[in-house]
Design a protein around this motif. Structure first.
Motif, short mmCIF file in Angstrom:
data_model
loop_
_atom_site.label_atom_id
_atom_site.label_comp_id
_atom_site.label_asym_id
_atom_site.label_seq_id
_atom_site.Cartn_x
_atom_site.Cartn_y
_atom_site.Cartn_z
N TYR A 33 9.06 -4.56 -1.60
CA TYR A 33 9.40 -3.17 -1.93
C TYR A 33 10.52 -3.08 -2.97
O TYR A 33 10.79 -1.98 -3.48
CB TYR A 33 9.82 -2.42 -0.66
CG TYR A 33 8.67 -2.19 0.29
CD1 TYR A 33 7.88 -1.05 0.17
CD2 TYR A 33 8.36 -3.11 1.28
CE1 TYR A 33 6.81 -0.83 1.03
CE2 TYR A 33 7.29 -2.90 2.15
CZ TYR A 33 6.52 -1.77 2.01
OH TYR A 33 5.45 -1.55 2.86
N ARG B 146 9.21 7.37 -3.23
CA ARG B 146 9.29 8.82 -3.43
C ARG B 146 10.09 9.47 -2.31
O ARG B 146 10.85 10.42 -2.55
CB ARG B 146 7.88 9.41 -3.53
CG ARG B 146 7.14 9.02 -4.79
CD ARG B 146 5.89 9.84 -5.01
NE ARG B 146 5.12 9.33 -6.11
CZ ARG B 146 5.41 9.51 -7.40
NH1 ARG B 146 6.48 10.22 -7.73
NH2 ARG B 146 4.64 9.01 -8.36
N ALA C 200 0.81 -1.22 0.00
CA ALA C 200 0.00 0.00 0.00
C ALA C 200 0.85 1.27 0.00
O ALA C 200 0.47 2.28 -0.60
CB ALA C 200 -0.93 -0.01 1.21
N ASP C 201 2.01 1.23 0.64
CA ASP C 201 2.85 2.42 0.72
C ASP C 201 4.08 2.33 -0.18
O ASP C 201 5.09 2.99 0.08
CB ASP C 201 3.28 2.67 2.17
CG ASP C 201 4.06 1.51 2.78
OD1 ASP C 201 4.07 0.40 2.17
OD2 ASP C 201 4.67 1.70 3.84
N PHE C 202 4.00 1.54 -1.23
CA PHE C 202 5.12 1.35 -2.15
C PHE C 202 5.57 2.69 -2.75
O PHE C 202 6.76 3.05 -2.70
CB PHE C 202 4.70 0.39 -3.26
CG PHE C 202 5.79 0.03 -4.24
CD1 PHE C 202 6.69 -0.98 -3.95
CD2 PHE C 202 5.88 0.66 -5.48
CE1 PHE C 202 7.68 -1.34 -4.86
CE2 PHE C 202 6.86 0.31 -6.40
CZ PHE C 202 7.76 -0.70 -6.09
N ASP C 203 4.64 3.45 -3.31
CA ASP C 203 4.98 4.72 -3.93
C ASP C 203 5.54 5.70 -2.90
O ASP C 203 6.53 6.40 -3.16
CB ASP C 203 3.77 5.33 -4.62
CG ASP C 203 3.29 4.52 -5.81
OD1 ASP C 203 3.51 3.30 -5.83
OD2 ASP C 203 2.71 5.11 -6.73
N GLU C 204 4.92 5.76 -1.75
CA GLU C 204 5.38 6.67 -0.70
C GLU C 204 6.81 6.33 -0.29
O GLU C 204 7.66 7.23 -0.11
CB GLU C 204 4.44 6.56 0.50
CG GLU C 204 4.83 7.43 1.69
CD GLU C 204 3.93 7.20 2.89
OE1 GLU C 204 4.20 7.80 3.94
OE2 GLU C 204 2.96 6.43 2.77
N PHE C 205 7.09 5.05 -0.13
CA PHE C 205 8.43 4.60 0.25
C PHE C 205 9.47 5.07 -0.75
O PHE C 205 10.50 5.65 -0.38
CB PHE C 205 8.43 3.08 0.36
CG PHE C 205 9.80 2.46 0.55
CD1 PHE C 205 10.44 2.52 1.76
CD2 PHE C 205 10.42 1.81 -0.52
CE1 PHE C 205 11.70 1.96 1.93
CE2 PHE C 205 11.67 1.24 -0.36
CZ PHE C 205 12.31 1.31 0.86
#
Length: 357
Positions: free
Chosen positions: A278, A66, A59-64
């Protein structure tokens, strides 16, 4: 051994976009003689390989990613050019160093054309490291500059205490933590390489923003796929026999590359899959929207082909497929296929990077 076909999504379309000579190469791959205790094609033909999916992202792949990219872009890379080491093919080749995340100093090579640079490339390396610029020069386009980093712990110029310099150990360094896993820092080394190149060759930084090309093979293809979705300085990429694609599937496939080290570690530490999610190049490819030329192999004992094709299949942007008979395995047509890939790369980057004054 678990049947890897359980990880193939039958709903995915057969998309042989850009594939050339694939029938002949499929026949050649089937005929390759080897003494491995497993089948380096893993029982897959092209139509099956084109249906291997990319795993779903956390769920937080993009956040990680970026956040990691933002941190790398804040680094003052302070690049320094060393003495001239070689002059050939219309370019001069210098040693270069620059700073990356964690205060690590990265070494490599800088390629400068005799005339002012019209194009720029960041060039990743395989999991054998990089001891010299090698066949990466000449570059795909004339009047190009390039930086060829040795990512941390690898190659002749970025060895570091505590980080193994061989693939089997390097790929496990920090693997129990997504924040400390060395692969994430290697990705940052590519972002910082781009920053260093643009500082050293300011003519590449156009008013509308730089339009760099990326080339990566094997390990370099995998970390390239992880790096590129978040960095708008890149406009096109070539990923050859990319690794780190579809980790859940890779964990079921024996090989002689770094993936076997990860498989052995996973048997004793199954929870590592939470970290690997990730660092899946195929998952990252679903975020990659710039044009990409992918050159996966039908037969590869070091990087299982299903994982390579998962990277291609996951791409969200324009994609071109250039199928190879084999990767990490010499065969009668290796040189011919390499030359064809070079020609395809020249056309591809010429099309997508465009002419520069």
């Amino acid at each position: 051994m678990r049947d890897e076909r359980q990880n193939i999504d039958p709903a995915l379309p057969h998309v042989p976009d850009g594939a050339r000579h694939t029938d002949a190469r499929q026949r050649a791959a089937v005929r390759l003689e080897h003494d491995f205790p497993f089948d380096p094609s893993y029982g897959h033909r092209l139509d099956q390989l084109l249906r291997v999916p990319a795993p779903a992202a956390p769920a937080d792949f993009d956040e990680f990613w970026r956040a990691r990219h933002d941190a790398a872009r804040q680094v003052a890379t302070d690049p320094a050019i060393g003495p001239l080491e070689e002059e050939r093919d219309g370019v001069r080749i210098f040693g270069v160093t620059y700073s990356s995340v964690g205060g690590v100093r990265i070494g490599g090579w800088l390629v400068l054309p005799a005339e002012s640079a019209g194009h720029g490339f960041v060039i990743g390396h395989g999991y054998g490291g990089r001891q010299e610029p090698g066949p990466s020069v000449p570059l795909p386009l004339p009047r190009s500059a390039a930086i060829l980093p040795c990512v941390r712990g690898m190659g002749a110029r970025s060895l570091l205490p505590g980080i193994p310099d061989h693939a089997d150990g390097h790929v496990l360094h920090g693997i129990d933590s997504r924040d400390r896993y060395v692969i994430g820092d290697c990705v940052a080394d590519l972002w910082c390489a781009a920053s260093a190149l643009l500082q050293l060759v300011p003519s590449l930084d156009l008013p509308a923003g730089p339009r760099l090309g990326y080339l990566g093979e094997s390990f370099g293809g995998g970390i390239g796929a992880l790096a590129l979705p978040w960095d708008d300085r890149f406009a096109a990429a070539r990923l050859a026999v990319p690794t780190f694609g579809n980790h859940p599937l890779r964990l079921t496939l024996p090989c002689v590359g770094s993936g076997e080290s990860v498989r052995a570690y996973h048997r004793e530490h199954p929870g590592v899959t939470r970290v690997l999610r990730y660092f899946d190049a195929a998952t990252a490819a679903t975020r990659l929207r710039i044009p990409a030329l992918v050159a996966p192999a039908l037969f590869d004992p070091a990087v299982p082909p299903p994982g390579q094709f998962a990277v291609h299949n996951g791409l969200a942007g324009p994609r071109e497929l250039h199928v190879l008979t084999a990767g990490h395995f010499p065969h009668a047509d290796s040189q011919t296929e390499y030359e064809e890939l070079v020609t395809a790369s020249q056309r591809f980057f010429g099309q997508h990077l465009g002419d520069r004054p």
